[in-house]
Design a protein around this motif. Structure first.
Motif, PDB file in Angstrom:
ATOM      1  N   LEU A  33      -1.857 -24.554  -9.780  1.00  0.00           N
ATOM      2  CA  LEU A  33      -0.943 -23.595  -9.164  1.00  0.00           C
ATOM      3  C   LEU A  33       0.504 -23.934  -9.509  1.00  0.00           C
ATOM      4  N   GLN A  34       0.837 -25.218  -9.528  1.00  0.00           N
ATOM      5  CA  GLN A  34       2.185 -25.636  -9.925  1.00  0.00           C
ATOM      6  C   GLN A  34       2.467 -25.262 -11.376  1.00  0.00           C
ATOM      7  N   VAL A  35       1.468 -25.433 -12.221  1.00  0.00           N
ATOM      8  CA  VAL A  35       1.631 -25.085 -13.637  1.00  0.00           C
ATOM      9  C   VAL A  35       1.843 -23.584 -13.783  1.00  0.00           C
ATOM     10  N   GLU A  36       1.082 -22.789 -13.049  1.00  0.00           N
ATOM     11  CA  GLU A  36       1.259 -21.336 -13.106  1.00  0.00           C
ATOM     12  C   GLU A  36       2.650 -20.934 -12.621  1.00  0.00           C
ATOM     13  N   LEU A  37       3.134 -21.607 -11.591  1.00  0.00           N
ATOM     14  CA  LEU A  37       4.482 -21.331 -11.098  1.00  0.00           C
ATOM     15  C   LEU A  37       5.520 -21.658 -12.168  1.00  0.00           C
ATOM     16  N   LEU A  38       5.361 -22.796 -12.831  1.00  0.00           N
ATOM     17  CA  LEU A  38       6.279 -23.171 -13.911  1.00  0.00           C
ATOM     18  C   LEU A  38       6.255 -22.146 -15.038  1.00  0.00           C
ATOM     19  N   LEU A  39       5.059 -21.708 -15.407  1.00  0.00           N
ATOM     20  CA  LEU A  39       4.942 -20.721 -16.482  1.00  0.00           C
ATOM     21  C   LEU A  39       5.583 -19.394 -16.086  1.00  0.00           C
ATOM     22  N   ASP A  40       5.427 -19.004 -14.823  1.00  0.00           N
ATOM     23  CA  ASP A  40       6.061 -17.781 -14.339  1.00  0.00           C
ATOM     24  C   ASP A  40       7.582 -17.913 -14.375  1.00  0.00           C
TER      25      ASP A  40
END
Length: 98
Positions: free
Chosen positions: A80-87
């Motif tokens: 979820l943190q990685v997805e937030l970073l990508l967003d």
């Protein structure tokens, strides 16, 4: 932190810094720096240095940063943190237009 994780993190940080430096406007630069700061918060006290030798085109820098951030999942970073970073990275890129 394993060496492979440190290398991936350093690659992501270095390319984000290069994107911030090469951004077309101050707003985009601030957004790239925000992604970098969030990445640092996720990793706490251990933060490898930033290399300042990248002179590639913005698309190449973006692709490498994106891949490095995606690879952090394999090193135990919460998906979820990685997805937030990508967003956040996508939002920064959207502001980085001439």
């Amino acid at each position: 932190m394993l060496l492979s994780h440190a290398i991936t993190l350093a690659e992501a940080r270095s390319h984000l810094a290069a994107l911030a430096r090469r951004a077309y406007n101050d707003e985009a630069s601030a957004e790239y720096e925000r992604v970098l700061l969030h990445l640092d918060v996720i990793h706490g006290d251990y933060i490898p240095g930033i290399s300042d030798v990248y002179d590639e085109a913005a698309d190449i820098l973006y692709g490498i940063a994106e891949r490095a951030i995606e690879d952090l999942v394999t090193h135990g970073v919460d998906a979820l943190q990685v997805e937030l970073l990508l967003d956040m990275l996508d939002a920064a890129r959207a502001k980085d237009i001439p």
